[in-house]
Design a protein around this motif. Sequence first.
Motif, PDB file in Angstrom:
ATOM      1  N   GLU A 100     -26.909  -9.642  -4.515  1.00  0.00           N
ATOM      2  CA  GLU A 100     -26.496  -8.296  -4.132  1.00  0.00           C
ATOM      3  C   GLU A 100     -26.294  -8.164  -2.625  1.00  0.00           C
ATOM      4  O   GLU A 100     -25.671  -7.214  -2.155  1.00  0.00           O
ATOM      5  CB  GLU A 100     -27.498  -7.251  -4.634  1.00  0.00           C
ATOM      6  N   LEU A 101     -26.798  -9.113  -1.841  1.00  0.00           N
ATOM      7  CA  LEU A 101     -26.622  -9.091  -0.388  1.00  0.00           C
ATOM      8  C   LEU A 101     -25.417  -9.908   0.075  1.00  0.00           C
ATOM      9  O   LEU A 101     -25.135  -9.982   1.258  1.00  0.00           O
ATOM     10  CB  LEU A 101     -27.884  -9.636   0.298  1.00  0.00           C
ATOM     11  N   ILE A 144     -12.086  -5.294   0.819  1.00  0.00           N
ATOM     12  CA  ILE A 144     -13.073  -6.206   1.397  1.00  0.00           C
ATOM     13  C   ILE A 144     -14.195  -5.396   2.054  1.00  0.00           C
ATOM     14  O   ILE A 144     -15.380  -5.731   1.919  1.00  0.00           O
ATOM     15  CB  ILE A 144     -12.415  -7.167   2.417  1.00  0.00           C
ATOM     16  N   SER A 145     -13.844  -4.320   2.747  1.00  0.00           N
ATOM     17  CA  SER A 145     -14.862  -3.444   3.348  1.00  0.00           C
ATOM     18  C   SER A 145     -15.785  -2.871   2.286  1.00  0.00           C
ATOM     19  O   SER A 145     -16.990  -2.721   2.509  1.00  0.00           O
ATOM     20  CB  SER A 145     -14.202  -2.286   4.110  1.00  0.00           C
ATOM     21  N   GLY A 146     -15.231  -2.558   1.116  1.00  0.00           N
ATOM     22  CA  GLY A 146     -16.044  -2.052   0.010  1.00  0.00           C
ATOM     23  C   GLY A 146     -17.054  -3.079  -0.474  1.00  0.00           C
ATOM     24  O   GLY A 146     -18.193  -2.738  -0.798  1.00  0.00           O
ATOM     25  N   PHE A 147     -16.662  -4.344  -0.528  1.00  0.00           N
ATOM     26  CA  PHE A 147     -17.600  -5.399  -0.928  1.00  0.00           C
ATOM     27  C   PHE A 147     -18.741  -5.508   0.080  1.00  0.00           C
ATOM     28  O   PHE A 147     -19.893  -5.720  -0.293  1.00  0.00           O
ATOM     29  CB  PHE A 147     -16.891  -6.754  -1.054  1.00  0.00           C
ATOM     30  N   THR A 151     -23.212  -4.164  -0.264  1.00  0.00           N
ATOM     31  CA  THR A 151     -24.426  -4.926   0.033  1.00  0.00           C
ATOM     32  C   THR A 151     -25.478  -4.064   0.713  1.00  0.00           C
ATOM     33  O   THR A 151     -26.661  -4.394   0.671  1.00  0.00           O
ATOM     34  CB  THR A 151     -24.128  -6.127   0.961  1.00  0.00           C
ATOM     35  N   GLY A 152     -25.043  -2.989   1.384  1.00  0.00           N
ATOM     36  CA  GLY A 152     -25.979  -2.150   2.116  1.00  0.00           C
ATOM     37  C   GLY A 152     -26.380  -2.733   3.468  1.00  0.00           C
ATOM     38  O   GLY A 152     -27.221  -2.172   4.165  1.00  0.00           O
ATOM     39  N   LEU A 153     -25.783  -3.860   3.830  1.00  0.00           N
ATOM     40  CA  LEU A 153     -26.116  -4.499   5.101  1.00  0.00           C
ATOM     41  C   LEU A 153     -25.361  -3.820   6.238  1.00  0.00           C
ATOM     42  O   LEU A 153     -24.198  -3.466   6.104  1.00  0.00           O
ATOM     43  CB  LEU A 153     -25.755  -5.980   5.070  1.00  0.00           C
ATOM     44  N   ASP A 154     -26.020  -3.666   7.375  1.00  0.00           N
ATOM     45  CA  ASP A 154     -25.381  -3.146   8.573  1.00  0.00           C
ATOM     46  C   ASP A 154     -24.985  -4.338   9.426  1.00  0.00           C
ATOM     47  O   ASP A 154     -25.838  -4.998  10.019  1.00  0.00           O
ATOM     48  CB  ASP A 154     -26.342  -2.244   9.340  1.00  0.00           C
ATOM     49  N   LEU A 155     -23.702  -4.649   9.450  1.00  0.00           N
ATOM     50  CA  LEU A 155     -23.232  -5.826  10.168  1.00  0.00           C
ATOM     51  C   LEU A 155     -22.715  -5.510  11.566  1.00  0.00           C
ATOM     52  O   LEU A 155     -22.198  -6.383  12.249  1.00  0.00           O
ATOM     53  CB  LEU A 155     -22.140  -6.533   9.347  1.00  0.00           C
TER      54      LEU A 155
END
Length: 158
Positions: A100-101, A144-147, A151-155
Motif C-alpha cells: 500500500e506504500l 500517476i499523481s493519484g497512485f 499511498t498517503g506518503l508525503d513526498l
Amino acid sequence: MTVSGSGSGTVMIAGLVATNPGRMPRLIYRIRLRRGRKGERKSFSEADYAALFDAAHQQLGGPLVVIWDNLNTHVSAAMRELVERRAWLTVIQLPAYAPELNPVEGVWAHLKRSLVNLAKKTLNELARLVKTRLKRMQYRPALISGFIAKTGLDLEPP
C-alpha cells in the motif's frame, strides 16, 4: 502476465514512478518477454534493474532516491554492489510487506484491470498491448499523481 495460447510465455515488467518537486510525476518502465525456454531467467536480474535506474537517471537528469520492496533481487548482495557503484542512487527499503506504500502497485493494478476480458493469442500481441497501455498512463500525469496520493506518503521535501 501470462499467455496460454500459441507462443505462450510471460511479459515481465519493472517500473518506477518518479517525482520531483514542482514537476509532474513520471512513469518509467522496462519490459522483458520470457518465452519459457530452458535456462531462461524467470524474473528481472539485478543488472536489469540497474539498467532501469541508469535510464531513469539519464531521463530525469539528477540523483535518484528509490523506495522499493524487499523482493529477493532488490536486497541481494549483487544489487547492493550495483547500487554502491552509483553515487547518484540512494535506495530505501519499504517495510517487510507494505504494497500500500508503493505507488507502482497502483500502476500494475490499473494495468491489469485494463487488460481484463481481452484475449491475445501470442506473447508478442500481449506485449504490444501492455506497452500501449503503459504509454497511455505515461501521458496521464494526474493518474500517476493519484497512485502516489493513494499511498498517503508525503513526498514533498520539508
